[in-house]
Write a protein that holds these residues in place. Structure first.
Motif, mmCIF file in Angstrom:
data_model
loop_
_atom_site.group_PDB
_atom_site.id
_atom_site.type_symbol
_atom_site.label_atom_id
_atom_site.label_comp_id
_atom_site.label_asym_id
_atom_site.label_seq_id
_atom_site.Cartn_x
_atom_site.Cartn_y
_atom_site.Cartn_z
ATOM 1 N N UNK A 1 0.834 -1.202 0.000
ATOM 2 C CA UNK A 1 0.000 0.000 0.000
ATOM 3 C C UNK A 1 0.869 1.253 0.000
ATOM 4 N N UNK A 2 1.927 1.254 0.798
ATOM 5 C CA UNK A 2 2.817 2.419 0.819
ATOM 6 C C UNK A 2 3.476 2.620 -0.535
ATOM 7 N N UNK A 3 3.895 1.542 -1.171
ATOM 8 C CA UNK A 3 4.475 1.657 -2.515
ATOM 9 C C UNK A 3 3.470 2.239 -3.497
ATOM 10 N N UNK A 4 2.202 1.841 -3.387
ATOM 11 C CA UNK A 4 1.173 2.375 -4.274
ATOM 12 C C UNK A 4 0.989 3.876 -4.060
ATOM 13 N N UNK A 5 0.937 4.303 -2.805
ATOM 14 C CA UNK A 5 0.793 5.733 -2.528
ATOM 15 C C UNK A 5 1.984 6.513 -3.081
ATOM 16 N N UNK A 6 3.183 5.957 -2.941
ATOM 17 C CA UNK A 6 4.364 6.649 -3.457
ATOM 18 C C UNK A 6 4.359 6.681 -4.985
ATOM 19 N N UNK A 7 3.827 5.663 -5.615
ATOM 20 C CA UNK A 7 3.689 5.686 -7.074
ATOM 21 C C UNK A 7 2.758 6.814 -7.499
ATOM 22 N N UNK A 8 1.674 7.003 -6.753
ATOM 23 C CA UNK A 8 0.744 8.089 -7.067
ATOM 24 C C UNK A 8 1.401 9.455 -6.897
ATOM 25 N N UNK A 9 2.344 9.566 -5.966
ATOM 26 C CA UNK A 9 3.004 10.845 -5.683
ATOM 27 C C UNK A 9 4.256 11.062 -6.519
ATOM 28 N N UNK A 10 4.603 10.104 -7.344
ATOM 29 C CA UNK A 10 5.831 10.183 -8.124
ATOM 30 C C UNK A 10 5.859 11.439 -9.001
ATOM 31 N N UNK A 11 7.004 12.085 -9.043
ATOM 32 C CA UNK A 11 7.152 13.298 -9.849
ATOM 33 C C UNK A 11 6.968 14.575 -9.073
ATOM 34 N N UNK A 12 6.415 14.502 -7.864
ATOM 35 C CA UNK A 12 6.261 15.672 -7.005
ATOM 36 C C UNK A 12 7.511 15.758 -6.132
ATOM 37 N N UNK A 13 8.542 16.408 -6.657
ATOM 38 C CA UNK A 13 9.854 16.455 -6.015
ATOM 39 C C UNK A 13 9.833 17.488 -4.889
ATOM 40 N N UNK A 14 9.054 17.186 -3.874
ATOM 41 C CA UNK A 14 8.731 18.136 -2.809
ATOM 42 C C UNK A 14 8.975 17.447 -1.466
ATOM 43 N N UNK A 15 9.967 17.962 -0.715
ATOM 44 C CA UNK A 15 10.305 17.360 0.561
ATOM 45 C C UNK A 15 9.248 17.510 1.620
ATOM 46 N N UNK A 16 8.238 18.365 1.379
ATOM 47 C CA UNK A 16 7.164 18.541 2.350
ATOM 48 C C UNK A 16 5.972 17.639 2.063
ATOM 49 N N UNK A 17 6.055 16.804 1.029
ATOM 50 C CA UNK A 17 5.097 15.712 0.865
ATOM 51 C C UNK A 17 5.707 14.493 1.527
ATOM 52 N N UNK A 18 4.978 13.907 2.453
ATOM 53 C CA UNK A 18 5.517 12.745 3.154
ATOM 54 C C UNK A 18 4.390 11.870 3.676
ATOM 55 N N UNK A 19 4.652 10.590 3.717
ATOM 56 C CA UNK A 19 3.739 9.626 4.326
ATOM 57 C C UNK A 19 4.426 9.083 5.575
ATOM 58 N N UNK A 20 3.828 9.319 6.730
ATOM 59 C CA UNK A 20 4.378 8.827 7.982
ATOM 60 C C UNK A 20 3.684 7.544 8.405
ATOM 61 N N UNK A 21 4.458 6.511 8.652
ATOM 62 C CA UNK A 21 3.940 5.198 9.025
ATOM 63 C C UNK A 21 4.661 4.715 10.284
ATOM 64 N N UNK A 22 4.172 3.657 10.918
ATOM 65 C CA UNK A 22 4.889 3.113 12.079
ATOM 66 C C UNK A 22 6.268 2.568 11.736
#
Length: 438
Positions: free
Chosen positions: A166-187
């Motif tokens: 699931x995390x890989x899928x979310x990161x695929x959706x966010x690909x190309x947004x070279x923005x350090x303030x986009x982040x997914x925080x997980x345990x």
């Protein structure tokens, strides 16, 4: 036994004092109720006993944080204050320049509640992430990303996935947004679509700590650590001062605000550098922290108040009324010698805000490479499985109207990173700064 009894008596007195003061410092009638932020991202629900912040999307209303509604304790411990008048409420948070503004609504939606990782489906997590970005992210056009098309990546409503998938899928959706303030925080860690610059990927040893250590060795003198901060400094025999600022953070004393606390802490540096003929401020590997802490440092370099940038937040298809940030002097004895600020693509967030403010001062020259270009405050959204999404919803503008999001603040003097020198343990950019000030 006597000591144990004394401890219990002390605890009882403290509990009694807090309980008694709660009558005075609980939310009053003008503050209690449900409030919606003007950005549409948050709901704040205040009762006489609890304060609960929810993040809201088109499909979800999930608890972000809940804390006891003893407003004086919250102010002392977290630097947060609440003021209300009529149907408007302002939530001021330590570290931010302007308050979050809320408007009263009739009631908390019935769907609002805590995230439930046990029942959250991958589709619900994806949809909440997509909706939050769609409603609030400010820079799709800047990065050339067709966000509507990313909706096609959504898993089937009944799909099951591992957390890693699931995390890989979310990161695929966010690909190309070279923005350090986009982040997914997980345990199990934090992921961002931010791509590190090529030079920083040239060697596995090029992390912030190792690069900072190379700078220390290149200075060739012992550095003094400022208490409660990560700031280090030295005044060299040739009259050039060097100040290393690895992060915009401070161990803030209980009951104090972080910005004024940093201004007081930096007075040690200002005093030590009072007779310096020039000064280097090194923020090349500073990932950020608090904007007001950045201003606490910058306040020592001006003896008059001056506006240094504006910022707006995305509101639907438009922008909020611009907020102008003004840099106020710490006192009337500003450090007015020549100042060189060193930056790189690893200079981020509040460190960029520091550079954005300081470049308005006549004695300042910025050297190095452009900063990372991630200046927005982070808008935090809770996902249904308990993960956290951070995104950029604000646009910072220099006083001449320039926007440096995505491209970084350009240096006045460009000094490309010398990878070969770094691999040999030598900091060529810092050497260039010393040479310039000679």
């Amino acid at each position: 036994m006597r000591l144990l009894r004394q401890i219990w008596i002390t605890l009882a007195v403290l509990v009694g004092a807090v309980a008694a003061s709660w009558v005075v410092y609980k939310p009053d009638a003008t503050q209690r109720g449900t409030w919606q932020s003007d950005t549409g991202a948050y709901l704040l629900h205040l009762t006489a006993f609890t304060a609960t912040l929810y993040s809201e999307t088109r499909q979800t209303c999930l608890q972000q944080i809940r804390f006891p509604a003893h407003l004086k304790l919250v102010e002392w411990a977290e630097g947060a204050t609440i003021t209300a008048e009529g149907d408007r409420l302002d939530l001021s948070v330590d570290g931010a320049f302007e308050p979050l503004t809320f408007t009263r609504i009739n009631a908390l939606p019935a769907a609002c509640g805590p995230a439930d990782p046990e029942t959250a489906t991958p589709r619900a997590v994806f949809d909440t992430m997509w909706d939050a970005m769609d409603a609030h992210y400010a820079f799709f056009d800047l990065y050339g990303v067709d966000w509507d098309a990313r909706r096609d990546l959504a898993p089937a409503p009944d799909a099951t996935m591992t957390d890693a998938a699931l995390l890989d899928l979310l990161m695929t959706a966010l690909d190309g947004l070279d923005d350090g303030h986009i982040r997914i925080g997980t345990p199990f860690g934090v992921r961002s679509p931010r791509v590190w610059p090529d030079w920083a990927r040239a060697s596995p040893v090029f992390d912030r700590g190792a690069l900072t250590q190379i700078a220390r060795r290149t200075v060739g003198a012992d550095l003094t650590l400022v208490e409660q901060t990560a700031i280090e400094y030295t005044l060299l025999a040739n009259g050039v001062g060097y100040v290393l600022i690895p992060v915009m953070d401070i161990n803030t004393p209980f009951g104090a605000q972080s910005g004024p606390a940093m201004a007081l802490a930096f007075e040690e540096v200002a005093t030590a550098m009072a007779d310096a003929r020039a000064l280097i401020l090194d923020i090349r590997y500073n990932p950020g922290g608090s904007d007001t802490i950045a201003f606490g440092i910058a306040s020592h370099f001006t003896d008059t108040a001056l506006p240094v940038f504006t910022k707006t937040s995305r509101l639907g298809d438009g922008q909020s009324t611009p907020f102008t940030a003004a840099l106020a002097p710490f006192d009337d004895t500003a450090l007015d010698m020549d100042v060189v600020i060193l930056t790189s693509e690893l200079t981020g967030s509040a460190a960029e805000i520091f550079a954005l403010a300081m470049r308005e001062l006549p004695q300042v020259t910025v050297m190095g490479t452009p900063t990372s270009g991630a200046m927005s405050d982070i808008l935090d959204i809770k996902l249904p499985n308990g993960w956290d999404l951070g995104l950029s919803n604000q646009t910072y503008r220099a006083m001449d109207g320039s926007v440096f999001e995505g491209v970084g603040i350009p240096p006045d003097v460009m000094v490309p990173v010398d990878v070969d020198a770094l691999l040999a343990g030598e900091d060529a950019t810092l050497r260039a700064a010393f040479d310039r000030l000679r």
